[in-house]
Design a protein around this motif. Structure first.
Motif, PDB file in Angstrom:
ATOM      1  N   ALA A   1       4.271   4.012 -12.426  1.00  0.00           N
ATOM      2  CA  ALA A   1       4.323   5.408 -12.879  1.00  0.00           C
ATOM      3  C   ALA A   1       3.009   6.119 -12.562  1.00  0.00           C
ATOM      4  O   ALA A   1       3.002   7.287 -12.172  1.00  0.00           O
ATOM      5  N   ALA A   2       1.890   5.406 -12.739  1.00  0.00           N
ATOM      6  CA  ALA A   2       0.588   6.007 -12.434  1.00  0.00           C
ATOM      7  C   ALA A   2       0.459   6.303 -10.946  1.00  0.00           C
ATOM      8  O   ALA A   2      -0.010   7.373 -10.546  1.00  0.00           O
ATOM      9  N   VAL A   3       0.876   5.363 -10.102  1.00  0.00           N
ATOM     10  CA  VAL A   3       0.820   5.576  -8.653  1.00  0.00           C
ATOM     11  C   VAL A   3       1.686   6.759  -8.258  1.00  0.00           C
ATOM     12  O   VAL A   3       1.256   7.654  -7.513  1.00  0.00           O
ATOM     13  N   PHE A   4       2.917   6.796  -8.742  1.00  0.00           N
ATOM     14  CA  PHE A   4       3.823   7.880  -8.379  1.00  0.00           C
ATOM     15  C   PHE A   4       3.367   9.229  -8.920  1.00  0.00           C
ATOM     16  O   PHE A   4       3.800  10.273  -8.439  1.00  0.00           O
ATOM     17  N   SER A   5       2.495   9.232  -9.917  1.00  0.00           N
ATOM     18  CA  SER A   5       2.019  10.499 -10.474  1.00  0.00           C
ATOM     19  C   SER A   5       0.951  11.153  -9.604  1.00  0.00           C
ATOM     20  O   SER A   5       0.692  12.353  -9.739  1.00  0.00           O
ATOM     21  N   ILE A   6       0.335  10.394  -8.712  1.00  0.00           N
ATOM     22  CA  ILE A   6      -0.792  10.919  -7.941  1.00  0.00           C
ATOM     23  C   ILE A   6      -0.407  12.129  -7.089  1.00  0.00           C
ATOM     24  O   ILE A   6      -1.093  13.159  -7.110  1.00  0.00           O
ATOM     25  N   PRO A   7       0.664  12.079  -6.292  1.00  0.00           N
ATOM     26  CA  PRO A   7       0.959  13.243  -5.441  1.00  0.00           C
ATOM     27  C   PRO A   7       1.765  14.338  -6.121  1.00  0.00           C
ATOM     28  O   PRO A   7       2.104  15.333  -5.471  1.00  0.00           O
ATOM     29  N   LYS A   8       2.083  14.190  -7.387  1.00  0.00           N
ATOM     30  CA  LYS A   8       2.898  15.207  -8.051  1.00  0.00           C
ATOM     31  C   LYS A   8       2.300  16.609  -7.965  1.00  0.00           C
ATOM     32  O   LYS A   8       3.028  17.583  -7.789  1.00  0.00           O
ATOM     33  N   PRO A   9       0.959  16.779  -8.061  1.00  0.00           N
ATOM     34  CA  PRO A   9       0.413  18.140  -7.964  1.00  0.00           C
ATOM     35  C   PRO A   9       0.250  18.633  -6.529  1.00  0.00           C
ATOM     36  O   PRO A   9      -0.177  19.771  -6.330  1.00  0.00           O
ATOM     37  N   PHE A  10       0.568  17.793  -5.531  1.00  0.00           N
ATOM     38  CA  PHE A  10       0.354  18.203  -4.147  1.00  0.00           C
ATOM     39  C   PHE A  10       1.227  19.408  -3.797  1.00  0.00           C
ATOM     40  O   PHE A  10       2.359  19.530  -4.271  1.00  0.00           O
ATOM     41  N   ASP A  11       0.693  20.251  -2.926  1.00  0.00           N
ATOM     42  CA  ASP A  11       1.459  21.397  -2.441  1.00  0.00           C
ATOM     43  C   ASP A  11       1.987  21.156  -1.036  1.00  0.00           C
ATOM     44  O   ASP A  11       2.356  22.096  -0.335  1.00  0.00           O
ATOM     45  N   VAL A  12       2.000  19.899  -0.593  1.00  0.00           N
ATOM     46  CA  VAL A  12       2.541  19.522   0.710  1.00  0.00           C
ATOM     47  C   VAL A  12       3.505  18.362   0.517  1.00  0.00           C
ATOM     48  O   VAL A  12       3.488  17.670  -0.499  1.00  0.00           O
ATOM     49  N   GLU A  13       4.371  18.162   1.529  1.00  0.00           N
ATOM     50  CA  GLU A  13       5.291  17.046   1.473  1.00  0.00           C
ATOM     51  C   GLU A  13       4.531  15.730   1.680  1.00  0.00           C
ATOM     52  O   GLU A  13       3.508  15.687   2.371  1.00  0.00           O
ATOM     53  N   TYR A  14       5.037  14.695   1.081  1.00  0.00           N
ATOM     54  CA  TYR A  14       4.415  13.382   1.210  1.00  0.00           C
ATOM     55  C   TYR A  14       5.506  12.326   1.210  1.00  0.00           C
ATOM     56  O   TYR A  14       6.624  12.548   0.738  1.00  0.00           O
ATOM     57  N   ILE A  15       5.163  11.161   1.743  1.00  0.00           N
ATOM     58  CA  ILE A  15       6.094  10.037   1.749  1.00  0.00           C
ATOM     59  C   ILE A  15       5.319   8.761   1.426  1.00  0.00           C
ATOM     60  O   ILE A  15       4.245   8.514   1.984  1.00  0.00           O
ATOM     61  N   TRP A  16       5.864   7.986   0.514  1.00  0.00           N
ATOM     62  CA  TRP A  16       5.339   6.650   0.258  1.00  0.00           C
ATOM     63  C   TRP A  16       5.972   5.680   1.260  1.00  0.00           C
ATOM     64  O   TRP A  16       7.194   5.649   1.409  1.00  0.00           O
ATOM     65  N   THR A  17       5.137   4.935   1.924  1.00  0.00           N
ATOM     66  CA  THR A  17       5.628   3.870   2.805  1.00  0.00           C
ATOM     67  C   THR A  17       4.894   2.584   2.439  1.00  0.00           C
ATOM     68  O   THR A  17       3.883   2.617   1.726  1.00  0.00           O
ATOM     69  N   TRP A  18       5.405   1.483   2.949  1.00  0.00           N
ATOM     70  CA  TRP A  18       4.781   0.196   2.621  1.00  0.00           C
ATOM     71  C   TRP A  18       5.096  -0.843   3.676  1.00  0.00           C
ATOM     72  O   TRP A  18       5.998  -0.668   4.507  1.00  0.00           O
ATOM     73  N   ASP A  19       4.332  -1.897   3.616  1.00  0.00           N
ATOM     74  CA  ASP A  19       4.540  -3.043   4.495  1.00  0.00           C
ATOM     75  C   ASP A  19       4.544  -4.290   3.620  1.00  0.00           C
ATOM     76  O   ASP A  19       3.527  -4.640   3.013  1.00  0.00           O
ATOM     77  N   THR A  20       5.706  -4.933   3.535  1.00  0.00           N
ATOM     78  CA  THR A  20       5.829  -6.149   2.715  1.00  0.00           C
ATOM     79  C   THR A  20       5.973  -7.396   3.576  1.00  0.00           C
ATOM     80  O   THR A  20       6.355  -8.453   3.080  1.00  0.00           O
ATOM     81  N   SER A  21       5.651  -7.259   4.863  1.00  0.00           N
ATOM     82  CA  SER A  21       5.761  -8.427   5.746  1.00  0.00           C
ATOM     83  C   SER A  21       4.562  -9.348   5.637  1.00  0.00           C
ATOM     84  O   SER A  21       4.615 -10.503   6.063  1.00  0.00           O
ATOM     85  N   THR A  22       3.459  -8.853   5.100  1.00  0.00           N
ATOM     86  CA  THR A  22       2.269  -9.678   4.862  1.00  0.00           C
ATOM     87  C   THR A  22       1.859  -9.523   3.403  1.00  0.00           C
ATOM     88  O   THR A  22       2.236  -8.548   2.730  1.00  0.00           O
ATOM     89  N   TYR A  23       1.081 -10.489   2.924  1.00  0.00           N
ATOM     90  CA  TYR A  23       0.691 -10.485   1.511  1.00  0.00           C
ATOM     91  C   TYR A  23      -0.827 -10.535   1.409  1.00  0.00           C
ATOM     92  O   TYR A  23      -1.455 -11.291   2.144  1.00  0.00           O
ATOM     93  N   PRO A  24      -1.449  -9.772   0.534  1.00  0.00           N
ATOM     94  CA  PRO A  24      -0.847  -8.787  -0.368  1.00  0.00           C
ATOM     95  C   PRO A  24      -0.132  -7.675   0.404  1.00  0.00           C
ATOM     96  O   PRO A  24      -0.497  -7.341   1.511  1.00  0.00           O
ATOM     97  N   TRP A  25       0.876  -7.115  -0.240  1.00  0.00           N
ATOM     98  CA  TRP A  25       1.632  -6.045   0.365  1.00  0.00           C
ATOM     99  C   TRP A  25       0.778  -4.780   0.440  1.00  0.00           C
ATOM    100  O   TRP A  25      -0.168  -4.615  -0.342  1.00  0.00           O
ATOM    101  N   THR A  26       1.095  -3.913   1.364  1.00  0.00           N
ATOM    102  CA  THR A  26       0.271  -2.731   1.627  1.00  0.00           C
ATOM    103  C   THR A  26       1.050  -1.459   1.293  1.00  0.00           C
ATOM    104  O   THR A  26       2.195  -1.298   1.710  1.00  0.00           O
ATOM    105  N   LEU A  27       0.394  -0.574   0.580  1.00  0.00           N
ATOM    106  CA  LEU A  27       0.991   0.698   0.159  1.00  0.00           C
ATOM    107  C   LEU A  27       0.300   1.845   0.893  1.00  0.00           C
ATOM    108  O   LEU A  27      -0.933   1.896   0.967  1.00  0.00           O
ATOM    109  N   ASN A  28       1.103   2.771   1.429  1.00  0.00           N
ATOM    110  CA  ASN A  28       0.579   3.913   2.176  1.00  0.00           C
ATOM    111  C   ASN A  28       1.116   5.224   1.604  1.00  0.00           C
ATOM    112  O   ASN A  28       2.243   5.287   1.116  1.00  0.00           O
TER     113      ASN A  28
END
Length: 592
Positions: free
Chosen positions: A146-173
């Motif tokens: 919930a904290a992570v998803f709250s970060i772009p809420k005030p943004f005035d531009v479009e955004y997309i969360w992407t990730w890579d789970t093929s390696t560990y630790p997984w990567t969040l973009n």
């Protein structure tokens, strides 16, 4: 195909007999998946809750999920076990920001890094962050997702969360989406059906925005809104009229961040929510042409000449119900709203009861009474302390009246005392020379005193003809004796000496009683050194807020003492009361 991994990501099984493999991808939301196994398949023993499953769509890897609920039932295939899964991003639900956390005025990358640093087990690391903003973020008892998803809420531009789970630790973009068309879908090629839904249910052209707090102390946007209003108006009011909604999110404590979040939300609500549900054929597995591949978050152009449809908008949903039984069947959702009001954030808030666990605070009335004697040089001073935790000050009022000076004794009783002095030391008196005396004949002037006595006379005159000022003369027979003195001074010198005075020990008894003295006829008031206009000897509910010391942002200083000084024009007494209405956060130190 499905692979099963234990919680340490060790491969433990291939599910060759899995069927009804499906998945649902939602933009900026938590993905889900499902599959079934025959109840008698021994691989069921490996499908334990919170174990990981890697799902493939043909040769394409869908992603990594974890098993949550399991159901056992009977259908046409016999007794089966149905498994529901959620994307491994949900592992961030397992860690929390316990109690209160804040990150103020820091760039997006720094804030996201802080959230991910709160993992007990580091499963996720931060990758690419293409959008940088500096907002104030505060959380209390939130899960990390919930904290992570709250970060772009005030943004005035479009955004997309992407990730890579093929390696560990997984990567969040966190990235900016492409705006160019990347995929085409056309009737009679790969478009089988299309349904347009225009939903004005959540249409809003005026959004009232509220954040942290309650009642009159609830955070609003008036101070940062250029219009000074508690609401934001959309540019579609002329088309749809004023349609007002109230949006409250008590997680927001920064006025600026709340305002930007409100603007972003209104942009999603100012038009009817139009979605297109496309039933398509996934021909990418055959053509391997990128224009035929449907990717979440990309812009797709859909064309149906017979219906007069030619639109391009973003893919917000991809659903497949059976990647093995019907690999070509795919449902695509495209929308003019990237973020739906009913998105995962709402469900996460519901799961965690964020608003219920978020500490708010309380409105308090603080009253101080004072009464003291004073005069023009010694004012009545009223001091009070405003704690750092004071979120808002609603009002601060002074009431006072001027009274007569009051003392609680009328005087001291007199008592006779014998005074003993020491003997004086003998002193030698020294005199100066007195000059010379002379006898001579002299005449006295008429009118001077003459005394006749027997056969001679005595005369006294203040003015003798020879210039002397005073003298005596006498006559005896045939001659005269004159005596006079020359003008002169006598100097007397007494050497320095002391007299000791001794007063025996004694007491003066107090005469008890109440003494009322004078009453001032005018007073002056200063608040933190700032003069308050007027000189009246009484006042009720005087607003002190304009005169209290402020910080650089114009807010009354917290964590410091404030002072009211009431000075009369003469001796008197001041009775005063200060009432403070404030909102204090329920945060602070220990439990004592």
């Amino acid at each position: 195909m499905i692979k099963v991994y234990d919680r340490d990501l060790n491969l433990v099984a291939f599910l060759e007999n899995a069927f009804a493999i499906g998945y649902e991808k939602r933009l900026n939301e938590l993905w889900t998946a499902s599959f079934s196994l025959p109840a008698n398949d021994p691989k069921n023993a490996e499908c334990l809750p919170y174990r990981y499953v890697e799902i493939f769509d043909g040769t394409d890897r869908v992603d990594l999920f974890r098993i949550i609920p399991t159901k056992t039932g009977r259908n046409d295939s016999g007794i089966v076990k149905d498994y529901q899964c959620e994307h491994v991003l949900a592992t961030l639900l397992d860690d929390v920001l316990f109690r209160y956390h804040e990150r103020l005025g820091l760039p997006t990358t720094s804030v996201l890094s802080y959230i991910l640093s709160q993992q007990d087990e580091v499963r996720w690391q931060l990758g690419t962050v293409e959008i940088t903003r500096t907002f104030d973020y505060k959380w209390e008892n939130d899960n990390l997702l919930a904290a992570v998803f709250s970060i772009p809420k005030p943004f005035d531009v479009e955004y997309i969360w992407t990730w890579d789970t093929s390696t560990y630790p997984w990567t969040l973009n966190l990235v900016e989406p492409e705006s160019e068309v990347q995929t085409y879908i056309r009737y009679r090629k790969n478009l089988r059906g299309i349904t347009k839904t225009e939903d004005p249910t959540n249409l809003c052209t005026r959004l009232y925005v509220l954040g942290y707090g309650e009642g009159v102390n609830q955070l609003g946007i008036e101070t940062v809104n250029p219009t000074g209003q508690p609401y934001i108006d959309a540019d579609t009011q002329a088309q749809y009229g004023v349609i007002a909604r109230v949006w409250t999110d008590r997680r927001y404590e920064s006025t600026e961040t709340l305002f930007n979040a409100g603007k972003s939300l209104l942009d999603e609500m100012k038009l009817p929510h139009i979605t297109y549900s496309l039933e398509a054929a996934d021909i990418y597995q055959v053509t391997k042409d990128s224009v035929d591949k449907f990717v979440l978050g990309t812009v797709v152009r859909a064309i149906d000449d017979e219906l007069g449809i030619d639109i391009q908008t973003r893919v917000v949903g991809l659903d497949k119900s059976d990647v093995m039984g019907a690999p070509g069947d795919i449902k695509i959702t495209i929308s003019n709203n990237v973020i739906d009001l009913g998105n995962t954030i709402s469900s996460l808030a519901e799961r965690q009861k964020i608003n219920e666990t978020y500490a708010q605070g309380a409105t308090n009335l603080d009253s101080h009474d004072y009464e003291d004697n004073c005069d023009a040089d010694n004012p009545t001073v009223i001091k009070f302390y405003l704690p750092e935790e004071t979120a808002r000050i609603n009002k601060m009022l002074l009431s006072f009246e001027t009274l007569a000076f009051r003392a609680y004794s009328k005087g001291n009783e007199a008592k006779e005392v014998e005074v003993i002095t020491s003997e004086a030391d003998e002193q030698k008196l020294l005199t100066s020379d007195v000059g010379s005396w002379s006898l001579s004949d002299a005449q006295y002037l008429p009118g001077d005193f003459m005394n006749t006595n027997g056969d001679h006379d005595h005369y006294y005159s203040d003015s003798w003809t020879d210039g002397s000022t005073s003298g005596y003369t006498s006559t005896d027979g045939d001659h005269v004796h004159s005596m006079y003195s020359v003008s002169h001074d006598h100097e007397l010198t007494i050497p320095a000496h002391d007299h000791d005075v001794t007063i025996p020990s004694h007491t003066h008894e107090i005469i008890y009683g109440i003494y009322n003295g004078p009453t001032p006829t005018a007073v002056s008031i200063e608040v933190d050194g700032n003069p308050v206009p007027g000189s009246a000897t009484s006042g009720t509910d005087i607003d002190l807020v304009p005169y209290l010391s402020k910080d650089g942002e114009g807010r009354i200083n917290r964590g410091t003492w404030h002072e009211i000084a009431i000075t009369p024009n003469n001796l008197g007494r001041i009775r005063a009361n200060v009432v403070i209405q404030l909102f204090v956060q329920s945060r602070g130190g220990g439990d004592y």
